[in-house]
Every structure is written in structure tokens, then in C-alpha cells.
Scaffold this motif. Structure first.
Motif, PDB file in Angstrom:
ATOM      1  N   VAL A  98      -7.676  -6.008 -11.117  1.00 45.97           N
ATOM      2  CA  VAL A  98      -7.703  -7.022 -10.284  1.00 45.97           C
ATOM      3  C   VAL A  98      -7.691  -6.311  -9.267  1.00 45.97           C
ATOM      4  N   LEU A  99      -7.020  -5.189  -8.578  1.00 45.42           N
ATOM      5  CA  LEU A  99      -6.603  -4.484  -7.207  1.00 45.42           C
ATOM      6  C   LEU A  99      -8.371  -4.194  -7.081  1.00 45.42           C
ATOM      7  N   PHE A 100      -9.315  -3.461  -8.026  1.00 45.61           N
ATOM      8  CA  PHE A 100      -9.829  -2.744  -7.423  1.00 45.61           C
ATOM      9  C   PHE A 100     -11.085  -4.553  -6.893  1.00 45.61           C
ATOM     10  N   ILE A 101     -11.764  -5.169  -7.308  1.00 46.97           N
ATOM     11  CA  ILE A 101     -11.882  -7.065  -7.563  1.00 46.97           C
ATOM     12  C   ILE A 101     -11.171  -7.288  -6.173  1.00 46.97           C
ATOM     13  N   ILE A 102     -10.344  -7.228  -5.850  1.00 44.96           N
ATOM     14  CA  ILE A 102      -9.758  -8.036  -4.692  1.00 44.96           C
ATOM     15  C   ILE A 102     -10.343  -6.865  -3.177  1.00 44.96           C
TER      16      ILE A 102
ATOM     17  N   ALA B 230     -19.752 -13.213  -2.104  1.00 43.73           N
ATOM     18  CA  ALA B 230     -18.450 -12.256  -1.817  1.00 43.73           C
ATOM     19  C   ALA B 230     -18.062 -12.105  -3.554  1.00 43.73           C
ATOM     20  N   THR B 231     -17.511 -13.900  -3.826  1.00 45.90           N
ATOM     21  CA  THR B 231     -16.800 -14.154  -4.731  1.00 45.90           C
ATOM     22  C   THR B 231     -17.955 -13.618  -6.236  1.00 45.90           C
ATOM     23  N   LEU B 232     -19.425 -13.889  -6.095  1.00 50.89           N
ATOM     24  CA  LEU B 232     -20.080 -13.738  -7.158  1.00 50.89           C
ATOM     25  C   LEU B 232     -19.510 -12.189  -7.671  1.00 50.89           C
ATOM     26  N   ILE B 233     -20.222 -10.992  -6.187  1.00 49.36           N
ATOM     27  CA  ILE B 233     -20.131  -9.418  -6.598  1.00 49.36           C
ATOM     28  C   ILE B 233     -18.875  -9.281  -6.756  1.00 49.36           C
ATOM     29  N   GLY B 234     -17.599  -9.753  -5.908  1.00 52.81           N
ATOM     30  CA  GLY B 234     -16.597  -9.061  -7.182  1.00 52.81           C
ATOM     31  C   GLY B 234     -15.835  -9.525  -8.056  1.00 52.81           C
ATOM     32  N   ALA B 235     -16.530 -10.867  -8.651  1.00 53.06           N
ATOM     33  CA  ALA B 235     -15.436 -11.079 -10.177  1.00 53.06           C
ATOM     34  C   ALA B 235     -17.394 -10.069 -11.059  1.00 53.06           C
TER      35      ALA B 235
ATOM     36  N   TYR C  69     -17.721  -6.949 -15.268  1.00 54.24           N
ATOM     37  CA  TYR C  69     -19.134  -5.552 -15.443  1.00 54.24           C
ATOM     38  C   TYR C  69     -18.425  -4.142 -15.670  1.00 54.24           C
ATOM     39  N   LEU C  70     -17.701  -3.956 -15.201  1.00 54.31           N
ATOM     40  CA  LEU C  70     -17.415  -2.170 -15.475  1.00 54.31           C
ATOM     41  C   LEU C  70     -16.305  -2.472 -15.762  1.00 54.31           C
TER      42      LEU C  70
ATOM     43  N   LYS D  82     -16.934 -14.156 -19.718  1.00 56.43           N
ATOM     44  CA  LYS D  82     -15.037 -15.292 -19.713  1.00 56.43           C
ATOM     45  C   LYS D  82     -14.334 -13.540 -18.694  1.00 56.43           C
ATOM     46  N   SER D  83     -15.027 -12.778 -18.759  1.00 52.61           N
ATOM     47  CA  SER D  83     -14.210 -11.994 -17.825  1.00 52.61           C
ATOM     48  C   SER D  83     -14.155 -12.472 -16.190  1.00 52.61           C
ATOM     49  N   PHE D  84     -16.007 -12.334 -16.038  1.00 52.25           N
ATOM     50  CA  PHE D  84     -16.060 -13.164 -14.592  1.00 52.25           C
ATOM     51  C   PHE D  84     -15.438 -14.474 -14.579  1.00 52.25           C
ATOM     52  N   LEU D  85     -15.386 -15.588 -15.385  1.00 49.44           N
ATOM     53  CA  LEU D  85     -14.734 -16.395 -14.987  1.00 49.44           C
ATOM     54  C   LEU D  85     -12.925 -16.074 -14.654  1.00 49.44           C
ATOM     55  N   ASN D  86     -12.433 -14.853 -15.137  1.00 51.06           N
ATOM     56  CA  ASN D  86     -11.331 -14.673 -15.066  1.00 51.06           C
ATOM     57  C   ASN D  86     -10.442 -14.327 -13.809  1.00 51.06           C
TER      58      ASN D  86
END
Lengths: 239, 103
Positions: free
Chosen positions: A181-185, A213-218, A223-224, B39-43
Motif C-alpha cells: 500500500v505504501l508503494f502504491i501511495i 494517477a489512480t489507474l497507474i498507482g493501483a 501487477y507487482l 480484484k487487487s486493482f480494485l482493492n
């Protein structure tokens, strides 16, 4: 009833945060020359911060219907991602009629609270959760509109940080629990800054900036770190 | 400024384009998503959205950048200590107010 009350309680902090933010909205609207009832009307029909702030500014600037509608829509596209995410989180037996009603109350904060619940959420919970935020958003607007001339600038200026404080209170504990989550933020913030400050990219509107930014972050995060659990970052804590 | 009757129509249009994006996906999408990736994406969406809404805009949310920076650092500290949403929000407001008093 138990689920309603559970949701209701979790809506109280959101409500308090909203009162301070919508209070500033009420002040802004009335200071711009619109009547008090108009401020309340906007808040009760829109129930969103950035969208209605932007839309109201365009109304004040005398913009056309198309521009107002498009700008508001673009800022609000992010709700489609949240709504889709919640569609996986709500109880399977939820009636369409109820979804039509409580989806009106899906704000950033309502979404953040509902989507980070450990288990699936049901209809009474959702009604409970949206109750106080709706009241707080409306009440705060009304109070701000009425008190617009009474409050010192120093206080109304300081209140601008309230909403962001709430967001920080949601993302920091989650990123303490999960490095993913930290990485995504971090990815999302870097992307947002790039879109805001780099030449050419900075022409992108704030609404699209948040979407990208949301599409790229999430997207990079999923993916990772694909997860096999039902829940978000919670269960995926790396240590 | 738009005349009041036109402003009312504009507000109703805003209402519509705020409600529809909230309502349509949750109402029409009934199946459980099987893909682990989606699923992970939406989470992860809430954290990505909230982070990009907050930074860097929080630094220009008050009258002075200096007070916003101190307020943000205090909010980060309170959040790190896992204080409630309200405590963090009010703590940040109070800190900004105090800093601006001395500016």
C-alpha cells in the motif's frame, strides 16, 4: 439494526470532517453573492467536495451548461472506480432499489471506510454509513452560509486542511500495515506531481489527473503485488 | 454569474453527473470478479485515489504553504500513531491555526 448502527457510528467522524469542509463551502458561496438556500441546495443535491466546488466556481464565472456539466463529470469519474470496487464488496443479496438509493452517498470517505471493512458490507450498514455524512455535509454548508460574515479569516483558512487530514488518517495506518500500500501511495503521488508540474502534462485537468494517477498507482500495484485474499492491503502485510 | 434560474439548472446537471458515476457500476455490475489482477486493482484503488487527492494539494490548502507543511507533518504524525479520522483532522486544523498565529 446492529449493522445500521455500526455503519452509523463509522459515519460520525466523516460527518465531523465534512462539517468543517462544507462550512468553508457555505462561506464561499454566500461571499460570492449567491443566496444561503442555494448553498444548501448545491450541497444536498451533489454531496461531493471537489466536483461541487469546481461546478460552483464555473456557475459564478457564468460558464455554459456544457462546460459546467463536463468539468463536474470529469472530476467525478473517479466515483466509477469506487462504485465498481464496492460492487465487489457489498452483499450479493442487495436489492437494486437500495443500491439506487445508497449509491447517492458514495463519497471518497464513505468509500474509503466501506471498502476497508474486513468483511462484506450489507444494505443496513450502507444506509447507516451514509446518514451522518449527508447530514454533516448539509448542516455544515448551512452553518457556513449563515455565519459567512462572522468567522475570522484565520480560522476559516486553517479549516482548509481538514479534508486532507482525514485522507491522511486513512492511508497512513494502511501503509504502516502493508508495504504494498505504501508503494502504491508513493507511485500515485509521484504520478500526480508529474501531471501537475511537468510541461505539457500540466495542461491535464485536475479530474483527469486523479484518474490517471489512480489507474497507474493501483495498476502497477496490482501487477507487482496481486493478492489472492478477499481484502485489501490488510491481509497482505509483508511483515 | 449565471442568473438564478440558470444556476438551478446547472446545479441539477451537476447532480446528475455526480450521481450517475456512483450509481451505474454498483447497480449494473452483479458478478463477482474472478481475475486476481482486477480484484487487487480494485482493492488498491482507495489508497491510490486518496493519495493523489491529498498530495501535493494539501500544501496549498491553507493561507500559507509553511502552515500547511507543518499541519501536514502533524497530521502524518497523528495518523502514524493511528489516531481517529476526527483527531487527525482537528489536530491538523489546530496546528495550522497556531502556526499562522505566529506568521
Amino acid at each position: 439494526m446492529k449493522d445500521y448502527l455500526n455503519g452509523f457510528k463509522k459515519g460520525i467522524p466523516i460527518c465531523l470532517g465534512y462539517i468543517s469542509v462544507s462550512f468553508t463551502f457555505g462561506i464561499m458561496v454566500v461571499n460570492s453573492g449567491l443566496p444561503v438556500w442555494m448553498a444548501l441546495f448545491i450541497s444536498m443535491t451533489n454531496l461531493t467536495s471537489s466536483g461541487q466546488f469546481a461546478g460552483t466556481n464555473l456557475i459564478l464565472a457564468g460558464a455554459g451548461y456544457f462546460e459546467i456539466t463536463l468539468a463536474t463529470f470529469i472530476i467525478n469519474i473517479r466515483y466509477m472506480l469506487m462504485s465498481l470496487s464496492l460492487s465487489q464488496k457489498i452483499d450479493k443479496n442487495t436489492k437494486t432499489r437500495d443500491k439506487l438509493i445508497f449509491s447517492f452517498g458514495i463519497t471518497d470517505e464513505v468509500f474509503a471506510v466501506a471498502s476497508t471493512e474486513e468483511n462484506n458490507v450489507n444494505t443496513p450498514y450502507m444506509y447507516g454509513l451514509v446518514t451522518m455524512p449527508y447530514i454533516g455535509w448539509s448542516l455544515g454548508t448551512l452553518l457556513g452560509a449563515i455565519a459567512s460574515n462572522l468567522l475570522p479569516d484565520s480560522l476559516s483558512g486553517a479549516m482548509g486542511i481538514a479534508l486532507y487530514g482525514m485522507f491522511i488518517a486513512i492511508i497512513i495506518p494502511a501503509s504502516k500495515k502493508s508495504r504494498n500500500v505504501l508503494f502504491i501511495i508513493i507511485i500515485s503521488v509521484i504520478t500526480t506531481c508529474a501531471l501537475k508540474y511537468l510541461p505539457i502534462l500540466r495542461n491535464i485537468s485536475p479530474g483527469f489527473r486523479i484518474i490517471i494517477a489512480t489507474l497507474i498507482g493501483a495498476g502497477v500495484g496490482a501487477y507487482l503485488f496481486p493478492e489472492h485474499s478477499e481484502n485489501g492491503g490488510e491481509e497482505n502485510a509483508t511483515n | 454569474m449565471l442568473p438564478i434560474n440558470k444556476a438551478i439548472i446547472a446545479v441539477l446537471l451537476m447532480c446528475l453527473v455526480t450521481y450517475l458515476p456512483r450509481m451505474i457500476p454498483i447497480t449494473l455490475f452483479k458478478h463477482e470478479i474472478k481475475s486476481t489482477y482486477i480484484k487487487s486493482f480494485l482493492n488498491y484503488v482507495p489508497y491510490a485515489v486518496l493519495a493523489s487527492l491529498t498530495f501535493p494539494d494539501v500544501f496549498t490548502s491553507t493561507r500559507y504553504i509553511a502552515s500547511a507543511i507543518v499541519g501536514t507533518i502533524f497530521a502524518l504524525y497523528l495518523a502514524w500513531k493511528e489516531q481517529s479520522l476526527v483527531t487527525v483532522a482537528i489536530g491538523a486544523i489546530a496546528m495550522v491555526y497556531i502556526v499562522e498565529y505566529f506568521l
